[in-house]
Design a protein around this motif. Sequence first.
Motif, short mmCIF file in Angstrom:
data_model
loop_
_atom_site.label_atom_id
_atom_site.label_comp_id
_atom_site.label_asym_id
_atom_site.label_seq_id
_atom_site.Cartn_x
_atom_site.Cartn_y
_atom_site.Cartn_z
N ASP A 41 19.27 -8.86 64.14
CA ASP A 41 19.18 -8.02 63.10
C ASP A 41 19.44 -7.15 62.13
N ASN A 42 19.84 -6.89 60.97
CA ASN A 42 20.33 -5.23 60.93
C ASN A 42 18.42 -4.44 60.87
N THR A 43 19.36 -3.14 61.03
CA THR A 43 17.47 -2.25 60.69
C THR A 43 17.75 -1.47 59.57
N THR A 44 18.84 -1.26 58.70
CA THR A 44 18.42 -0.29 58.13
C THR A 44 19.78 -0.92 57.02
N MET A 45 20.32 -1.06 56.08
CA MET A 45 20.85 -0.49 54.80
C MET A 45 21.98 0.96 54.81
N ASP A 46 20.91 1.66 55.06
CA ASP A 46 21.77 3.67 54.56
C ASP A 46 22.12 3.57 55.84
N PRO A 47 23.77 4.34 56.14
CA PRO A 47 24.51 4.14 57.12
C PRO A 47 24.72 5.58 58.18
N HIS A 48 23.86 6.61 56.87
CA HIS A 48 23.15 8.29 57.30
C HIS A 48 21.52 7.84 57.99
N LEU A 49 22.12 6.50 58.35
CA LEU A 49 20.13 6.39 59.03
C LEU A 49 20.21 5.69 60.05
N SER A 50 21.69 4.61 60.18
CA SER A 50 21.47 4.16 61.49
C SER A 50 21.61 4.77 62.40
N THR A 51 21.20 3.71 63.23
CA THR A 51 21.21 4.52 64.82
C THR A 51 21.54 2.74 65.70
N ALA A 52 21.79 1.93 65.05
CA ALA A 52 22.29 0.37 65.79
C ALA A 52 23.06 0.23 65.62
N ALA A 53 23.93 -1.12 66.49
CA ALA A 53 25.78 -1.06 66.44
C ALA A 53 25.17 -2.46 65.83
N VAL A 54 24.58 -2.91 65.57
CA VAL A 54 24.57 -4.99 64.38
C VAL A 54 24.70 -4.21 63.48
N ASP A 55 23.85 -3.02 62.65
CA ASP A 55 24.05 -2.30 61.45
C ASP A 55 25.84 -2.54 60.73
N ARG A 56 26.49 -1.65 62.10
CA ARG A 56 27.69 -1.33 61.67
C ARG A 56 28.39 -2.93 61.46
N GLN A 57 28.15 -3.44 61.56
CA GLN A 57 29.31 -4.54 61.44
C GLN A 57 28.69 -5.68 60.46
N VAL A 58 28.12 -4.94 59.17
CA VAL A 58 28.03 -4.79 57.49
C VAL A 58 28.69 -3.87 57.48
N TYR A 59 28.14 -2.48 57.87
CA TYR A 59 28.36 -1.77 57.26
C TYR A 59 30.57 -1.81 57.02
N ASN A 60 30.72 -1.85 58.09
CA ASN A 60 32.21 -1.80 57.78
C ASN A 60 33.10 -2.60 56.38
N ASN A 61 31.76 -3.40 55.94
CA ASN A 61 32.84 -4.85 55.09
C ASN A 61 31.98 -3.94 53.83
N ILE A 62 30.95 -3.42 53.64
CA ILE A 62 30.01 -3.30 52.73
C ILE A 62 30.84 -1.85 51.84
N TYR A 63 30.79 -0.29 52.97
CA TYR A 63 31.16 0.68 52.39
C TYR A 63 32.80 1.17 53.04
N GLY A 64 33.56 1.76 51.74
CA GLY A 64 34.64 2.36 52.45
C GLY A 64 34.12 3.09 53.11
N LYS A 65 35.26 4.11 53.79
CA LYS A 65 35.54 5.20 55.09
C LYS A 65 36.43 6.10 54.51
N LEU A 66 36.26 7.01 54.55
CA LEU A 66 36.79 8.33 54.89
C LEU A 66 38.34 7.55 55.71
N PHE A 67 38.29 7.58 56.64
CA PHE A 67 39.48 7.18 57.99
C PHE A 67 38.83 5.93 58.43
N ASP A 68 39.60 5.17 59.33
CA ASP A 68 39.40 3.82 59.68
C ASP A 68 40.07 3.87 61.23
N ILE A 69 40.30 2.87 62.03
CA ILE A 69 41.12 2.37 62.91
C ILE A 69 41.92 1.17 63.31
N ASP A 70 42.96 1.86 63.74
CA ASP A 70 43.79 0.23 64.14
C ASP A 70 44.07 -0.40 65.47
#
Length: 506
Positions: A41-70
Amino acid sequence: MAGWRRMVLLGVLASVAFWLAAVPADAQVRGGTLRIGMDADNTTMDPHLSTAAVDRQVYNNIYGKLFDIDTKFGIVPQLVESWEVKSGGLLYVFKLRRGVKFHDGTDFNADIVKWNFDRMRDPALASPRRSEIAPVKDVKVVDPYTVELTLSAPYAPLLSVLTDRAGMMVSKAAVEKYKDDYARNPVGTGPFRFVEWVKDDHLTIKRFDGYWEKGLPHLDEVIYRPIPDPSVRFTAMRTGQIDFMHQIAPKDVAAAKGEKGIKVSEIPSLWWQGMHLNNQVSPFTSKPIRQAIWYAVDRTVIQRVAYQGLGTPAWGPFPSSMWAQDTDFSDWRRDPAKTKAKLAEGGMPNGFSFTVKGLPAQVQELQIIQAQLKDVGVDMKIEQLEFGKLLADLNSHNFVALRIGWSGRPDPDGNAHAFLHSKGGLNRVRYSNPKMDELLDAARSEGDQAKRKALYAQVTRIAAEDAPYIWIHHDAEVKVWGDQVKGFEHISDGMIRVKGVWLDKK
C-alpha cells in the motif's frame, strides 16, 4: 564546459522529440477501468515526504513533473517546455509550459515552481527531497513562465533528479487548504486526479479532463490494489481480478510467459537490493565485522536460487543498466577464509548473533544468507515485518540489520549519494567517510561522463571496503499485464505510467 553545452543542445532536441513522441497512435479506445495489483500500500500521497517506491507508482499519474525520462533514459520535458544551462553549469533557465492547470483549477506557473522548491528546502518540513536539491541555492521568478535556478556548484544529476519526486509539482492552494492532511488529499497537474484511498484495500484515481496533453488520458479511472503476497498477486492476474501486475515473484515468471492472455515484459532495471547494516549499532560499528558479512554472502547462489536466474548479482549501487557500474571490480565474491580473518580482526573469532528485519517475500533469500553465515559461525535471526513497519523502522534507525531495496534512478548519483554521503537523505545506516563524501560531491559536479565513471569506480571500491551495506542483487524489471491492456511503455525505472494506456474491449 563541452559537457554543459551538450546539455543545452539536448534541451532543445528533447523538446522536439517529446512532441514527436506525443503524436497519438491509431485504434485507441477511450474509457474503462484499469486495475493494478501492487506489492504494498502507499505510505503518503505527498511526494515531498515520500521515501517508498510504491508511492511513486501512483504519483507518476497524479503529479506532473518538470521533466521525465523516455525508454532510452533520455531526459524529456514535461512541465518544462525548454531549458538552457549557463555559467558553466551554475545557472539553469526553465521555460515553463503554459495553460497547465492543477486538479483544483489553480494555475501552474513560475511562482508555483519557486514555492515548491522553497517547500522542499524548508528544514521544518524535513523533506527527503531537500538533500536531492541541496545544490540549488536560489530560485528566481523571471516572468510568469520563466524560472532561474542558481546552483552553489555544478550539479550533473539535476535534471535527472527532477524526473522524480523533487520535480513533482504540488498545488500550493491544496497544501494551504489541507495543511497536515495534504498527504491524504493530493492535488497535481497529472493526467489523473485523486479520488479516494482506503488503506490496505484500494486507491482510486480518475481521468482529469483538464489535462494539458490533448486526447490524454484514455482511461476513465485506475484502481490500485495492494496485494503484498506475490503468489496471491499472480493468482489475481491469472484469474482476471486485476489487469496489470507490479513485481512478480521470480518463480512465477516462467509460468506467466506460458499463460494464454498474459503479456510479460522483462528489461534491465535500476534497482539494487541489499542488507542495511546500522553503522552506529554494535556489532556493525566495527568495519571488520561488516566486512566479514560482505565476504560471507554468495551473491551468485542467491541470484540463481532466490531469483531463478533473473537479474544479476550486486556488489555496489550501480546495476549493469547504468554506465557507472565498475565491471572490473572482483573483490565481492564469497570467501569464508576472509570472513573468518575479519571476524578475528573485529574481536569476534567465534562469531556473533544478530537479527535482520525484512519482508515475508524476502524469506527465501534471507534463509540462504542465514545458511551461508552459519557456515562461518555467525547466527543471523530473521524478523518478518509488513512493509509500512519495515520502512518506519528504517527511517527511525530502529534496526541492527534491515533488508530493503532501492528502486533506482536514471543518474548514478541517485543510486549512491543519498545512501553513502554522510549528509545523504537516505543514509539510515549512518555511514560516514570523508573520502566518500569528496568523491560523491566531485561526481555531482563533473559534466564529463568518462570522468564521472572513474569517480564512481572509486565509490564502488570504497563502499566495498567499508561495507555499510551488503549489496545482493540487481533485479530484472518485469511487468505483467493482460492482452486487453494496450499502449504501455516499459521503462527501466519501473514506473507504471498510464496516461497512454487504453483497454481493448473486444
